[in-house]
Design a protein around this motif. Structure first.
Motif, mmCIF file in Angstrom:
data_model
loop_
_atom_site.group_PDB
_atom_site.id
_atom_site.type_symbol
_atom_site.label_atom_id
_atom_site.label_comp_id
_atom_site.label_asym_id
_atom_site.label_seq_id
_atom_site.Cartn_x
_atom_site.Cartn_y
_atom_site.Cartn_z
ATOM 1 N N LYS A 281 26.338 25.522 28.184
ATOM 2 C CA LYS A 281 26.263 26.670 29.178
ATOM 3 C C LYS A 281 25.049 27.473 28.848
ATOM 4 C CE LYS A 281 31.196 27.088 29.201
ATOM 5 N NZ LYS A 281 32.467 27.833 28.907
ATOM 6 N N ASN A 282 24.021 26.930 28.208
ATOM 7 C CA ASN A 282 22.715 27.422 27.759
ATOM 8 C C ASN A 282 22.765 28.869 27.190
ATOM 9 O OD1 ASN A 282 21.099 25.519 28.957
ATOM 10 N ND2 ASN A 282 20.921 26.545 30.899
ATOM 11 N N GLU A 283 23.767 28.934 26.118
ATOM 12 C CA GLU A 283 24.281 30.056 25.285
ATOM 13 C C GLU A 283 23.815 29.378 24.013
ATOM 14 O OE1 GLU A 283 27.961 31.983 27.558
ATOM 15 O OE2 GLU A 283 28.116 30.202 26.302
ATOM 16 N N TYR A 284 23.245 30.236 23.153
ATOM 17 C CA TYR A 284 22.914 30.046 21.733
ATOM 18 C C TYR A 284 23.774 30.570 20.733
ATOM 19 C CZ TYR A 284 18.335 28.621 23.488
ATOM 20 O OH TYR A 284 17.339 27.789 24.108
ATOM 21 N N PHE A 285 24.124 29.887 19.786
ATOM 22 C CA PHE A 285 24.938 30.104 18.739
ATOM 23 C C PHE A 285 24.394 29.579 17.430
ATOM 24 C CE2 PHE A 285 27.363 29.775 22.388
ATOM 25 C CZ PHE A 285 28.310 30.785 22.393
ATOM 26 N N ILE A 286 24.633 30.567 16.122
ATOM 27 C CA ILE A 286 24.435 30.022 15.036
ATOM 28 C C ILE A 286 25.750 29.761 14.165
ATOM 29 C CG2 ILE A 286 23.388 30.915 12.690
ATOM 30 C CD1 ILE A 286 21.197 32.375 14.177
ATOM 31 N N VAL A 287 25.546 28.754 13.337
ATOM 32 C CA VAL A 287 26.709 28.488 12.683
ATOM 33 C C VAL A 287 26.424 28.091 11.201
ATOM 34 C CG1 VAL A 287 28.573 26.608 12.295
ATOM 35 C CG2 VAL A 287 27.907 27.493 14.681
ATOM 36 N N THR A 288 27.065 28.550 10.259
ATOM 37 C CA THR A 288 26.886 28.089 9.029
ATOM 38 C C THR A 288 27.773 26.951 8.341
ATOM 39 O OG1 THR A 288 25.869 30.228 8.241
ATOM 40 C CG2 THR A 288 26.656 29.012 6.480
ATOM 41 N N TRP A 289 27.190 25.911 8.126
ATOM 42 C CA TRP A 289 28.001 24.769 7.623
ATOM 43 C C TRP A 289 27.940 24.612 6.108
ATOM 44 C CZ3 TRP A 289 30.094 22.517 11.920
ATOM 45 C CH2 TRP A 289 31.217 21.387 11.865
ATOM 46 N N VAL A 290 28.861 24.317 5.466
ATOM 47 C CA VAL A 290 28.771 24.534 3.835
ATOM 48 C C VAL A 290 29.431 23.149 3.324
ATOM 49 C CG1 VAL A 290 29.483 25.406 1.807
ATOM 50 C CG2 VAL A 290 29.048 26.692 3.790
ATOM 51 N N PHE A 291 28.681 22.200 2.759
ATOM 52 C CA PHE A 291 29.211 20.878 2.203
ATOM 53 C C PHE A 291 29.287 21.271 0.589
ATOM 54 C CE2 PHE A 291 26.989 19.360 5.997
ATOM 55 C CZ PHE A 291 27.815 18.404 6.323
ATOM 56 N N VAL A 292 30.232 20.736 0.118
ATOM 57 C CA VAL A 292 30.563 20.505 -1.396
ATOM 58 C C VAL A 292 30.439 18.894 -1.907
ATOM 59 C CG1 VAL A 292 33.003 20.286 -1.371
ATOM 60 C CG2 VAL A 292 31.823 21.487 -3.184
ATOM 61 N N PHE A 293 29.966 18.663 -2.988
ATOM 62 C CA PHE A 293 30.008 17.380 -3.596
ATOM 63 C C PHE A 293 31.078 17.108 -4.496
ATOM 64 C CE2 PHE A 293 28.246 13.915 -6.471
ATOM 65 C CZ PHE A 293 28.008 13.087 -5.435
ATOM 66 N N ASP A 294 32.055 16.487 -4.093
ATOM 67 C CA ASP A 294 33.365 16.422 -4.837
ATOM 68 C C ASP A 294 34.197 14.931 -4.729
ATOM 69 O OD1 ASP A 294 35.537 17.470 -6.155
ATOM 70 O OD2 ASP A 294 36.218 18.913 -4.951
ATOM 71 N N GLU A 295 34.981 14.926 -5.175
ATOM 72 C CA GLU A 295 35.863 13.705 -5.140
ATOM 73 C C GLU A 295 36.449 13.448 -3.794
ATOM 74 O OE1 GLU A 295 39.865 11.530 -6.998
ATOM 75 O OE2 GLU A 295 39.165 13.039 -7.892
ATOM 76 N N CYS A 296 35.927 12.182 -3.109
ATOM 77 C CA CYS A 296 36.251 11.594 -1.698
ATOM 78 C C CYS A 296 37.675 11.122 -1.701
ATOM 79 C CB CYS A 296 35.167 10.912 -1.360
ATOM 80 S SG CYS A 296 35.218 10.545 0.332
ATOM 81 N N GLU A 297 38.313 11.701 -0.773
ATOM 82 C CA GLU A 297 39.975 11.022 -0.425
ATOM 83 C C GLU A 297 39.669 9.559 0.116
ATOM 84 O OE1 GLU A 297 42.965 14.213 0.878
ATOM 85 O OE2 GLU A 297 41.044 14.428 2.183
ATOM 86 N N LEU A 298 38.902 9.323 0.696
ATOM 87 C CA LEU A 298 38.785 8.084 1.459
ATOM 88 C C LEU A 298 38.230 6.767 0.641
ATOM 89 C CD1 LEU A 298 37.504 9.057 5.067
ATOM 90 C CD2 LEU A 298 39.615 8.748 4.390
ATOM 91 N N SER A 299 37.152 7.175 -0.562
ATOM 92 C CA SER A 299 36.718 6.305 -1.113
ATOM 93 C C SER A 299 36.949 6.427 -2.696
ATOM 94 C CB SER A 299 35.139 6.420 -1.159
ATOM 95 O OG SER A 299 34.768 7.484 -1.630
#
Length: 156
Positions: free
Chosen positions: A116-134
């Motif tokens: 809709k031509n609107e701007y947003f800012i999002v903060t995305w945080v990753f952590v390095f930890d034990e992975c459930e899938l692998s």
């Protein structure tokens, strides 16, 4: 003759068994958080084409603590398709930069232009930890801020 054949068979079997190499240990490739972020953003960008696939990709890259708060997956899907998170579904464009980083966490600030031509800012945080899938270690989403609406002048 039977004794000789049996002896030859046993020796051959031992020889073959002893000479077989150990199977190579399967190496698990650790994906970089930037690669995961791009995959997630592409899922948001193409959300309407296949909502279930998009939700699955986003969900599968979430940390177990994040899933505990936002799940199960049906509840998670409802959350990201409701206010305020639905404002970034089918986004048009995005850019990102690392705003904080240490050995175990990375914070990205993502600037998003929605459909809709609107701007947003999002903060995305990753952590390095034990992975459930692998079962190994991997980068996973531990937190996402609610999309914050901003004017274009704040993005430059």
């Amino acid at each position: 003759m039977v004794k000789k054949s049996l002896k030859f068979f046993i020796i051959s079997l031992l020889f073959i068994t002893c000479n077989q190499s150990e199977p190579a240990a399967q190496s698990i490739e650790i994906r970089e958080p930037e690669e995961i972020l791009v995959e997630i953003m592409e899922s948001y960008q193409n959300f309407s084409k296949d909502p279930d696939k998009s939700v699955e990709i986003i969900w599968n890259n979430a940390h177990k603590d994040n899933k505990e708060v936002t799940g199960p997956i049906d509840r998670f899907k409802l959350m990201i398709t409701s206010e305020p998170y639905n404002s970034i579904i089918d986004l048009t464009d995005y850019s990102y930069e690392i705003i904080q980083e240490d050995g175990e966490t990375i914070h990205y600030e993502i600037k998003i232009l929605n459909n809709k031509n609107e701007y947003f800012i999002v903060t995305w945080v990753f952590v390095f930890d034990e992975c459930e899938l692998s079962g190994g270690m991997c980068w996973q989403t531990i937190g996402v801020s609610a999309p914050m609406s901003v004017s274009y002048t704040h993005l430059t």
